[in-house]
Design a protein around this motif. Structure first.
Motif, short mmCIF file in Angstrom:
data_model
loop_
_atom_site.label_atom_id
_atom_site.label_comp_id
_atom_site.label_asym_id
_atom_site.label_seq_id
_atom_site.Cartn_x
_atom_site.Cartn_y
_atom_site.Cartn_z
N UNK A 219 -92.73 5.75 -36.52
CA UNK A 219 -92.79 7.18 -36.48
C UNK A 219 -93.56 7.83 -37.38
N UNK A 220 -93.71 7.56 -38.72
CA UNK A 220 -94.41 8.23 -39.65
C UNK A 220 -95.79 7.85 -39.78
N UNK A 221 -96.67 9.00 -40.19
CA UNK A 221 -98.11 8.99 -40.18
C UNK A 221 -98.35 7.68 -41.24
N UNK B 55 -93.43 16.15 -42.30
CA UNK B 55 -95.05 15.97 -42.12
C UNK B 55 -95.70 15.81 -43.48
N UNK B 56 -94.99 16.08 -44.47
CA UNK B 56 -95.66 15.73 -45.64
C UNK B 56 -95.76 14.39 -46.20
N UNK B 57 -95.19 13.51 -45.38
CA UNK B 57 -94.84 11.99 -45.85
C UNK B 57 -96.02 11.36 -45.06
N UNK B 58 -96.74 10.38 -45.85
CA UNK B 58 -98.04 9.57 -45.51
C UNK B 58 -97.61 8.32 -46.04
N UNK B 59 -97.69 7.19 -45.24
CA UNK B 59 -97.90 5.82 -45.68
C UNK B 59 -99.26 5.18 -45.93
N UNK B 60 -99.55 4.62 -46.94
CA UNK B 60 -100.66 4.04 -47.32
C UNK B 60 -100.58 2.53 -47.38
N UNK C 273 -96.82 10.54 -50.69
CA UNK C 273 -97.78 9.31 -50.37
C UNK C 273 -96.70 8.26 -50.86
N UNK C 274 -96.45 7.15 -49.95
CA UNK C 274 -95.88 5.94 -50.58
C UNK C 274 -96.89 4.65 -50.15
N UNK C 275 -97.24 4.14 -51.22
CA UNK C 275 -98.22 3.00 -51.06
C UNK C 275 -97.24 1.72 -51.09
N UNK C 276 -97.34 1.04 -50.13
CA UNK C 276 -96.46 -0.29 -49.93
C UNK C 276 -97.04 -1.09 -49.01
#
Length: 540
Positions: free
Chosen positions: A226-228, A52-57, A250-253
């Motif tokens: 699947x990921x937020x 739950x820590x992972x977030x895609x921007x 956070x992954x910015x991609x």
């Protein structure tokens, strides 16, 4: 005992050879495509709750529409980073390339470097490219100011299999030696040592070769989506609450259609996955310790060889062959399933299954040949039985008629055989039949000659291309050899054995039928018995 030992050594040798061949096929990855299809079936729906820590921007279609044509000014990314910094993001993977200085406005690089430095936890990608097919690969790093401000650099080398599916990756890679962690590993904060199958170490590492290490299979958290995920433009304009960004990885991609890289995975089900979500899966896998490891090549080949060898040995035991087959065929698949779901280890089972199926097929063909052979053999003497005798006599009669060459038939009867059984018992009687049969068989030297037992104590010789003179000469030799047989009966005594023989030859140019040929030879045998036995008679 020695014969039994030799038989088991022979079986063990055959099992070892077949097992080694199957192990070689596994080592050569002969069935890799089938193995990978099977792997996809086993892991395609084997998901788990994502971290739950992972977030895609996401730089999505909406962001491109609102912020304008790509690429955007680097000051825009600086503003986004400041938003993430202020919100308390735990770590940021900025999956964007800044390989060249901004030629229009040098201040743009400075603004982005300052924002990266203010955050203090930004990871930037390293790209490995070759200018041409012949050229050696190069590591392309962000421009020095931006790279120096980053908390770390990581490679984005995504492993794509020959069928276009992304199933695994190397957690470390680099030119000369594998020193950069994968971007997902860097985002997760995975320290050394990283899991994975280690590659062979070169004695003298080449400073110009792209090297990869710590190979793992990616266990995906689920299908694409699947990921937020939040939109880049929403974060930039403050429409995303700070609480949603706090303590996030956070992954910015790029995810926009037509611009973002598209990956096919075992969980995709004909849907593409973005590179950003792929990196999120890598990070989530490492954080949750869901890493899948392939078996080392030596262990993989050894297990394949062992499974096939056990099947080969099982076919020679008292266990029913059908039961051995029912156990052996699914055993590699079941073993692979248990390793995968119980120990997160991947065993490719198809080479073992193929080896076992080939072994069973070969055994079945051999058994068919053996049964066919046995169906035409007399079990006591191992000579041809009556069915084989009649079939051969018919074939050779037709062949003699077509070729115009002679065909001789010899009928042999053991003299006074009933008295041997009555006096010494059936065991001695059987020994007499076996030794007489062996003597007859030794005289049938040519490939088409046939020695057969067609009655209790009655034998026959079918002699193609043999004149009456040749048949008589052979029979005289037979009579002599039988008289010389010494068959012990009891207390050192030996039984004297003799035979009576009838001969008939179908001469060139005649068209005798098999029944007529047999009747003539039988009549000659009757005349020989009337003459006193232990002799022969050749019909005119």
């Amino acid at each position: 005992m020695r014969a039994l030992r030799l038989r088991w050594l022979h079986r063990l040798l055959i099992a070892t050879v077949i097992g080694l061949l199957a192990g070689w096929a596994s080592q050569a990855q002969t069935f890799w495509q089938v193995d990978e299809k099977l792997y996809d079936q086993l892991v395609g729906n084997w998901d788990y709750p994502p971290d739950q820590q992972l977030l895609i921007v996401a730089i999505d279609d909406r962001s491109l529409h609102q912020l304008g044509q790509w690429p955007w000014p680097r000051s825009t990314h600086a503003r986004l980073l400041d938003r993430l910094t202020d919100a308390g993001a735990k770590r940021v993977a900025l999956d964007l390339m800044f390989l060249e200085p901004d030629r229009g406005d040098r201040q743009q690089d400075i603004l982005l470097a300052q924002a990266i430095a203010r955050n203090g936890k930004v990871v930037l990608p390293v790209l490995a490219v070759a200018p041409s097919i012949e050229a050696v690969p190069e590591e392309l790093l962000p421009v020095p100011e931006i790279a120096a401000a980053a908390a770390g650099l990581a490679h984005t080398d995504i492993e794509i299999d020959g069928d276009g599916v992304t199933r695994g990756l190397y957690l470390k890679a680099g030119v000369g030696e594998a020193h950069w962690p994968a971007l997902g590993a860097a985002l997760a904060g995975s320290g050394e040592p990283l899991p994975g199958l280690l590659g062979p170490l070169a004695d003298v590492p080449s400073p110009y070769q792209w090297r990869r290490d710590n190979y793992v299979r990616v266990r995906y958290a689920g299908a694409p989506g699947t990921f937020a995920q939040v939109s880049y433009s929403d974060v930039l304009t403050g429409r995303v609450p700070a609480a949603l960004l706090r303590d996030r990885l956070v992954i910015v991609g790029m995810t926009a259609s037509g611009v973002a890289p598209r990956l096919l995975t075992p969980t995709s089900h004909e849907r593409w996955m973005s590179g950003s979500e792929y990196q999120a899966n890598v990070a989530s896998m490492l954080l949750g310790k869901h890493t899948l490891l392939p078996l080392p090549p030596l262990a993989q080949s050894g297990i394949v060889a062992l499974l096939v060898m056990l099947c080969a040995l099982g076919m020679t035991t008292a266990m029913p062959p059908w039961l051995t087959a029912c156990i052996a065929v699914p055993a590699p698949l079941l073993f692979g399933f248990l390793l995968l779901h119980g120990f997160n280890l991947w065993f490719a089972p198809v080479a073992a299954m193929a080896g076992i199926l080939a072994l069973l097929l070969g055994w079945g063909l051999w058994q068919m040949r053996y049964w066919r052979h046995q169906a035409n053999r007399d079990p006591l003497t191992a000579l041809a039985n009556r069915m084989r005798f009649e079939e051969t006599l018919r074939m050779e009669t037709d062949a003699a008629r077509r070729s115009g060459r002679p065909l001789s038939l010899v009928l042999i009867d053991v003299d006074h055989f009933k008295s041997y059984n009555d006096t010494y018992g059936h065991y001695i009687g059987d020994r007499i039949l076996q030794q007489v049969a062996q003597t007859i068989d030794q005289l049938a030297r040519r490939p088409r000659d046939l020695a057969a037992r067609f009655g209790g104590d009655e034998f026959a010789l079918v002699l193609p291309d043999t004149s009456q003179e040749g048949a008589v000469q052979l029979v005289q030799t037979l009579l002599t050899h039988v008289r010389e047989l010494g068959i012990g009966v009891d207390r050192g005594r030996q039984a004297r054995v003799s035979v009576t023989v009838g001969i008939h030859t179908a001469m060139a140019g005649t068209s005798e039928l098999p029944a007529r040929l047999f009747e003539a030879a039988d009549a000659a045998l009757y005349l020989a018995k009337q003459a006193g036995r232990d002799t022969f008679h050749a019909s005119p």
